[in-house]
Motif scaffolding. Structure first.
Motif, mmCIF file in Angstrom:
data_model
loop_
_atom_site.group_PDB
_atom_site.id
_atom_site.type_symbol
_atom_site.label_atom_id
_atom_site.label_comp_id
_atom_site.label_asym_id
_atom_site.label_seq_id
_atom_site.Cartn_x
_atom_site.Cartn_y
_atom_site.Cartn_z
ATOM 1 N N VAL A 1 22.413 50.829 42.929
ATOM 2 C CA VAL A 1 22.847 51.165 41.566
ATOM 3 C C VAL A 1 23.724 50.049 41.027
ATOM 4 O O VAL A 1 24.683 49.615 41.685
ATOM 5 N N GLN A 2 23.375 49.568 39.837
ATOM 6 C CA GLN A 2 24.191 48.578 39.121
ATOM 7 C C GLN A 2 24.900 49.286 37.976
ATOM 8 O O GLN A 2 24.256 49.820 37.069
ATOM 9 N N GLY A 3 26.232 49.321 38.044
ATOM 10 C CA GLY A 3 27.008 49.944 36.994
ATOM 11 C C GLY A 3 27.701 48.897 36.128
ATOM 12 O O GLY A 3 27.212 47.779 35.976
ATOM 13 N N ILE A 4 28.862 49.244 35.608
ATOM 14 C CA ILE A 4 29.654 48.329 34.790
ATOM 15 C C ILE A 4 31.088 48.381 35.296
ATOM 16 O O ILE A 4 31.690 49.467 35.366
ATOM 17 N N SER A 5 31.607 47.233 35.672
ATOM 18 C CA SER A 5 32.977 47.201 36.192
ATOM 19 C C SER A 5 33.989 47.026 35.058
ATOM 20 O O SER A 5 33.762 46.267 34.106
ATOM 21 N N THR A 6 35.096 47.738 35.156
ATOM 22 C CA THR A 6 36.212 47.605 34.218
ATOM 23 C C THR A 6 37.501 47.854 34.972
ATOM 24 O O THR A 6 37.504 48.291 36.134
ATOM 25 N N HIS A 7 38.616 47.602 34.319
ATOM 26 C CA HIS A 7 39.923 47.886 34.899
ATOM 27 C C HIS A 7 40.091 49.406 35.003
ATOM 28 O O HIS A 7 39.869 50.132 34.016
ATOM 29 N N ALA A 8 40.465 49.879 36.180
ATOM 30 C CA ALA A 8 40.544 51.328 36.405
ATOM 31 C C ALA A 8 41.657 51.992 35.604
ATOM 32 O O ALA A 8 41.607 53.198 35.351
ATOM 33 N N GLY A 9 42.660 51.200 35.185
ATOM 34 C CA GLY A 9 43.749 51.773 34.403
ATOM 35 C C GLY A 9 43.593 51.570 32.919
ATOM 36 O O GLY A 9 43.747 52.513 32.132
ATOM 37 N N ASN A 10 43.252 50.367 32.508
ATOM 38 C CA ASN A 10 43.231 50.035 31.078
ATOM 39 C C ASN A 10 41.939 50.436 30.377
ATOM 40 O O ASN A 10 41.958 50.815 29.196
ATOM 41 N N ASN A 11 40.791 50.324 31.078
ATOM 42 C CA ASN A 11 39.496 50.550 30.401
ATOM 43 C C ASN A 11 38.577 51.451 31.223
ATOM 44 O O ASN A 11 37.375 51.223 31.288
ATOM 45 N N HIS A 12 39.148 52.446 31.823
ATOM 46 C CA HIS A 12 38.360 53.316 32.694
ATOM 47 C C HIS A 12 37.158 53.899 31.973
ATOM 48 O O HIS A 12 36.050 54.006 32.518
ATOM 49 N N GLU A 13 37.329 54.271 30.731
ATOM 50 C CA GLU A 13 36.265 54.945 29.985
ATOM 51 C C GLU A 13 35.109 54.009 29.654
ATOM 52 O O GLU A 13 34.000 54.461 29.336
ATOM 53 N N ASP A 14 35.299 52.713 29.754
ATOM 54 C CA ASP A 14 34.233 51.760 29.442
ATOM 55 C C ASP A 14 33.367 51.429 30.663
ATOM 56 O O ASP A 14 32.342 50.742 30.525
ATOM 57 N N GLY A 15 33.791 51.878 31.811
ATOM 58 C CA GLY A 15 33.063 51.538 33.030
ATOM 59 C C GLY A 15 31.948 52.520 33.349
ATOM 60 O O GLY A 15 31.914 53.644 32.838
ATOM 61 N N VAL A 16 31.026 52.062 34.176
ATOM 62 C CA VAL A 16 29.991 52.934 34.754
ATOM 63 C C VAL A 16 30.145 52.841 36.268
ATOM 64 O O VAL A 16 29.849 51.803 36.871
ATOM 65 N N ASN A 17 30.638 53.907 36.856
ATOM 66 C CA ASN A 17 30.996 53.917 38.280
ATOM 67 C C ASN A 17 29.740 54.037 39.144
ATOM 68 O O ASN A 17 29.118 55.102 39.219
ATOM 69 N N ALA A 18 29.379 52.937 39.803
ATOM 70 C CA ALA A 18 28.163 52.931 40.620
ATOM 71 C C ALA A 18 28.286 53.860 41.822
ATOM 72 O O ALA A 18 27.295 54.466 42.254
ATOM 73 N N ILE A 19 29.490 53.988 42.359
ATOM 74 C CA ILE A 19 29.673 54.901 43.497
ATOM 75 C C ILE A 19 29.430 56.343 43.072
ATOM 76 O O ILE A 19 28.809 57.132 43.799
ATOM 77 N N LEU A 20 29.930 56.699 41.887
ATOM 78 C CA LEU A 20 29.692 58.056 41.373
ATOM 79 C C LEU A 20 28.191 58.294 41.209
ATOM 80 O O LEU A 20 27.667 59.340 41.610
ATOM 81 N N GLU A 21 27.499 57.321 40.631
ATOM 82 C CA GLU A 21 26.052 57.475 40.433
ATOM 83 C C GLU A 21 25.311 57.609 41.765
ATOM 84 O O GLU A 21 24.415 58.436 41.903
ATOM 85 N N ILE A 22 25.701 56.822 42.734
ATOM 86 C CA ILE A 22 25.020 56.884 44.026
ATOM 87 C C ILE A 22 25.308 58.210 44.716
ATOM 88 O O ILE A 22 24.477 58.742 45.455
ATOM 89 N N SER A 23 26.491 58.792 44.449
ATOM 90 C CA SER A 23 26.819 60.078 45.069
ATOM 91 C C SER A 23 25.907 61.195 44.565
ATOM 92 O O SER A 23 25.540 62.103 45.327
ATOM 93 N N TYR A 24 25.536 61.137 43.297
ATOM 94 C CA TYR A 24 24.578 62.124 42.776
ATOM 95 C C TYR A 24 23.232 61.991 43.491
ATOM 96 O O TYR A 24 22.583 62.990 43.817
ATOM 97 N N LEU A 25 22.828 60.757 43.710
ATOM 98 C CA LEU A 25 21.543 60.514 44.380
ATOM 99 C C LEU A 25 21.582 60.981 45.834
ATOM 100 O O LEU A 25 20.586 61.509 46.345
ATOM 101 N N VAL A 26 22.716 60.784 46.488
ATOM 102 C CA VAL A 26 22.858 61.235 47.880
ATOM 103 C C VAL A 26 22.592 62.728 47.983
ATOM 104 O O VAL A 26 21.862 63.200 48.870
ATOM 105 N N GLN A 27 23.160 63.492 47.084
ATOM 106 C CA GLN A 27 22.979 64.944 47.132
ATOM 107 C C GLN A 27 21.518 65.335 46.910
ATOM 108 O O GLN A 27 20.988 66.213 47.591
ATOM 109 N N GLN A 28 20.869 64.664 45.969
ATOM 110 C CA GLN A 28 19.462 64.972 45.710
ATOM 111 C C GLN A 28 18.587 64.627 46.915
ATOM 112 O O GLN A 28 17.654 65.356 47.259
ATOM 113 N N LEU A 29 18.895 63.523 47.554
ATOM 114 C CA LEU A 29 18.111 63.099 48.711
ATOM 115 C C LEU A 29 18.283 64.066 49.880
ATOM 116 O O LEU A 29 17.306 64.477 50.522
ATOM 117 N N GLN A 30 19.525 64.430 50.161
ATOM 118 C CA GLN A 30 19.776 65.336 51.295
ATOM 119 C C GLN A 30 19.091 66.686 51.095
ATOM 120 O O GLN A 30 18.663 67.331 52.052
#
Length: 397
Positions: free
Chosen positions: A193-222
């Motif tokens: 998964v390729q997301g979008i990196s941003t500063h976790a404090g200043n621009n959290h809302e502009d990011g796309v968290n690849a770990i979060l996305e991969i976690s959804y896929l993990v559940q579907q796979l299991q």
């Protein structure tokens, strides 16, 4: 008992010396030089035990060890492929080699150098006790089975298509010494998964968290796991992120799946390949394949198992069958439609474990079982027209 069993009992000390030499010639899959040294030793053993009538074809491999094919030329008897590998999972010097009573410990002795050697001695016993062999033996010894048969699969399938049956000399089931008449197939995928990196404090809302996305896929796979169907899906490795204060732009997982039928393999592969990210701004890449098809308990394979039971009765061996989760090169040949029976090696335990060993006191009898199976197969092939026929129709093109 049988004359070939008596022959093997008489030569137990020589068999032990051959096995010791073969195990001492350590052959970790990624060490080409060591694997090829072991291959040269096998050439010597076959020449000593079977003579010069067996022509060796060596398939040169630049990355892994060379593969070896031994066969007699122009034999009219049904061709039986003895399918073996001589690479092992252990680095050189990792495991000690020793005897404890009748147990022989060492790297690769159970998986599967003892089985490889027993195929040679089974044919030697027939060569020395019968006027003529009931089959035409073909020995295919590969060097990369433990790492997925990456360079040997095409050769295995090519040779198997010229044969009437395949005897896989992998060890029997450890707990029961049962033959293996069914094995799960396996596949592997990597999801990135390729997301979008941003500063976790200043621009959290502009990011796309690849770990979060991969976690959804993990559940579907299991959730694709279905124990009733013999299907398991396992996310075994996960990677992602750089540091705690950055929304992670990359994450990946490695997925293993096991299935009992080709139909189920297609279902799982389709489900994996149709996965999509939850966030439309994330990009998902999926790569992978079915590495080994399942060895299914089909009619042709069961015919071989019934012959093995008949052979066992001559030696007072009760021959039973098991279905196992691990795969072997026999998965390839069975999927082609060629009658295949697995687990014909020597009883023991500890495949890929530090207690790897065989029961050497069982070598002669289990080796004689293979010899008797050759006799039974040859007789049945000649006398029963409906047995293992229509090879061209069975084999998958």
């Amino acid at each position: 008992m049988t004359v070939n069993y008596d022959f093997l009992l008489h030569h137990q000390q020589t068999i032990k010396e051959d096995l010791l030499n073969l195990v001492q010639a350590e052959s970790p899959s990624h060490e080409k030089n060591l694997v090829d040294i072991t291959g040269n030793l096998i050439k010597t053993i076959i020449q000593k035990r079977l003579g010069k009538d067996y022509i060796c074809t060596e398939y040169i491999n630049n990355q892994y060890g060379n593969h070896l094919l031994f066969q007699k030329e122009h034999s009219p008897k049904p061709r039986v492929l003895f399918l073996c590998h001589f690479d092992t999972v252990w680095p050189k010097g990792e495991l000690p080699i020793h005897f404890e009573d009748e147990l022989f410990y060492g790297p690769g002795v159970f998986d599967m150098k003892a089985g490889l050697l027993s195929s040679i001695w089974a044919i030697s016993s027939l060569e020395n006790t019968l006027e003529a062999l009931p089959i035409s033996p073909v020995f295919l010894l590969s060097s990369d089975e433990e790492i997925g048969s990456l360079s040997s699969r095409d050769l295995i399938e090519e040779v198997a298509k010229t044969c009437e049956a395949v005897f896989v000399m992998e060890p029997p089931e450890a707990e029961t010494s049962n033959l293996k008449t069914a094995r799960k197939g396996m596949g592997m995928y990597q999801l990135e998964v390729q997301g979008i990196s941003t500063h976790a404090g200043n621009n959290h809302e502009d990011g796309v968290n690849a770990i979060l996305e991969i976690s959804y896929l993990v559940q579907q796979l299991q959730e694709l796991t279905d124990y009733a169907k013999g299907t398991t899906v396992n996310v075994g490795v996960i990677r992602g992120g750089t540091t705690i204060n950055v929304v992670p732009e990359y994450a990946s997982i490695d997925v293993d799946f096991r299935i009992s039928t080709l139909f189920e393999a297609e279902r799982i592969m389709q489900a994996i390949e149709q996965l999509t990210p939850k966030n439309p701004l994330a990009k998902l890449s999926i790569t992978g394949e079915l590495n080994r098809p399942p060895l299914e308990r089909n009619e042709a394979n069961q015919q071989l198992f019934k012959l093995a039971q008949e052979a066992g009765r001559k030696l007072n061996i009760v021959v039973n069958e098991s279905s196992v989760g691990g795969a072997s090169d026999g998965n390839f040949t069975s999927a082609l439609g060629i009658p295949t029976i697995d687990g014909l090696g020597i009883p023991g335990d500890g495949a890929h474990a530090r207690n790897e060993h065989i029961q050497f006191d069982m070598f002669a009898k289990r080796c004689a079982l293979v010899a008797e199976l050759c006799i039974a197969f040859g007789d049945k092939f000649v006398n029963d027209y409906n047995f293992i026929n229509n090879k061209e129709e069975r084999i998958t093109k």
